[in-house]
Design a protein around this motif. Structure first.
Motif, PDB file in Angstrom:
ATOM      1  N   THR A  81     -63.418  19.042  64.270  1.00 54.97           N
ATOM      2  CA  THR A  81     -64.245  20.224  64.411  1.00 54.97           C
ATOM      3  C   THR A  81     -65.313  20.203  63.336  1.00 54.97           C
ATOM      4  N   THR A  82     -66.481  20.709  63.678  1.00 53.78           N
ATOM      5  CA  THR A  82     -67.595  20.710  62.725  1.00 53.78           C
ATOM      6  C   THR A  82     -67.505  21.959  61.864  1.00 53.78           C
ATOM      7  N   GLU A  83     -66.590  21.926  60.908  1.00 56.62           N
ATOM      8  CA  GLU A  83     -66.439  23.038  59.985  1.00 56.62           C
ATOM      9  C   GLU A  83     -65.855  22.536  58.682  1.00 56.62           C
ATOM     10  N   SER A 124     -66.812  33.761  63.080  1.00 57.94           N
ATOM     11  CA  SER A 124     -67.191  32.513  63.738  1.00 57.94           C
ATOM     12  C   SER A 124     -66.156  32.099  64.771  1.00 57.94           C
ATOM     13  N   MET A 180     -71.207  31.412  64.080  1.00 60.36           N
ATOM     14  CA  MET A 180     -70.696  30.060  64.257  1.00 60.36           C
ATOM     15  C   MET A 180     -71.816  29.036  64.094  1.00 60.36           C
ATOM     16  N   ASP A 211     -72.661  28.663  60.329  1.00 66.01           N
ATOM     17  CA  ASP A 211     -71.624  27.923  59.605  1.00 66.01           C
ATOM     18  C   ASP A 211     -71.596  26.452  60.005  1.00 66.01           C
ATOM     19  N   THR A 212     -71.841  26.185  61.289  1.00 66.19           N
ATOM     20  CA  THR A 212     -71.828  24.805  61.766  1.00 66.19           C
ATOM     21  C   THR A 212     -72.974  24.000  61.161  1.00 66.19           C
TER      22      THR A 212
END
Length: 254
Positions: free
Chosen positions: A11-13, A122, A191, A194-195
């Motif tokens: 996941t892109t976080e 998010s 989201m 944050d991404t």
């Protein structure tokens, strides 16, 4: 970047402090994985912090306020004026609700800018929960102030002969389009912010090597602005929907 989910997908976080807890990421507690607990834990953290801060900040109020009390009074007055500008004479009972909604969403949006924390907003489950609260308050107040028959007449619109056309459209708007747009707008913006920050942090070592240049810093400032705006928009729409259900807008129009 961090791996999350039952399948171990990427996941892109950025990682949170929950990810550092030595618990198997695939194990379940109350039916949820460790990663799925993140927005719940972050939301609870905000609630505990705001509760303790409110209790400590208002413990010794004075007629001549200090810096903190003066700041809180300005904040409360600003939220009161904000709510009254949208709801008019009906704003009184809803100032605590709209004000709390704004502060809570603002704090959740901002939490993601602190290292090892995530913004609960998010996650779509958080924003849909907030939307459901607004949804039930809106229609409860509509029925409470107008009665069941009066509220149905309000949804049927005027003139009454257009009711077969207007009522289904109004019903679809109240049950589908408004909740969906309210929740998706907040979720999508937070989201996205944050991404993008996570992506910039992730690619910095590849582009700059070990040069300690925070490429993501401009996006952080943009996220701070966006988080404030999104909290304001959500609260504004909530007050607008409640005022519309009560019938304030129709009275002002007439």
């Amino acid at each position: 970047m961090s791996g999350a989910g039952d399948g171990g997908e990427k996941t892109t976080e950025l990682p949170s402090f929950v990810d550092l807890v030595p618990i198997d990421a695939h194990s379940h507690f109350l039916g949820l994985t460790k990663h799925e607990w993140v927005p719940i834990i972050m939301s609870a953290t905000i609630i505990i912090f705001l509760t303790l801060f409110s209790m400590l900040a208002t413990r010794k109020l004075r007629k001549t306020p200090g810096k903190l009390q003066a700041f809180l009074e300005i904040l409360v007055e600003g939220l009161e004026n904000f709510t009254r500008s949208q709801m008019g004479r009906a704003a009184g009972p809803f100032i605590p609700f709209i004000g709390t909604l704004f502060i809570y969403i603002f704090a959740m949006n901002m939490l993601g800018q602190i290292p090892l924390f995530h913004s609960p907003t998010s996650n779509f489950n958080t924003t849909i929960a907030l939307t459901l609260i607004v949804f039930f308050v809106t229609h409860y107040q509509g029925v409470k102030n107008n009665g069941v028959v009066g509220y149905l007449k309000h949804m049927a619109g005027k003139p009454i002969w257009l009711a077969p056309l207007v009522f289904p459209l109004h019903l679809m708007q109240e049950l589908l389009s408004r909740p969906l747009s309210l929740s998706m707008r907040l979720f999508g913006n937070v989201m996205g912010e944050d991404t993008i920050i996570a992506i910039f942090i992730g690619i910095s070592p590849f582009l700059l090597g070990y040069i300690p240049l925070p490429m993501h810093l401009p996006m952080v400032f943009l996220a701070l602005l966006g988080s404030t705006i999104q909290a304001m928009i959500f609260s504004l729409l909530a007050s607008f929907y409640i005022a519309g259900a009560i019938g304030i807008h129709e009275e002002e129009h007439h």
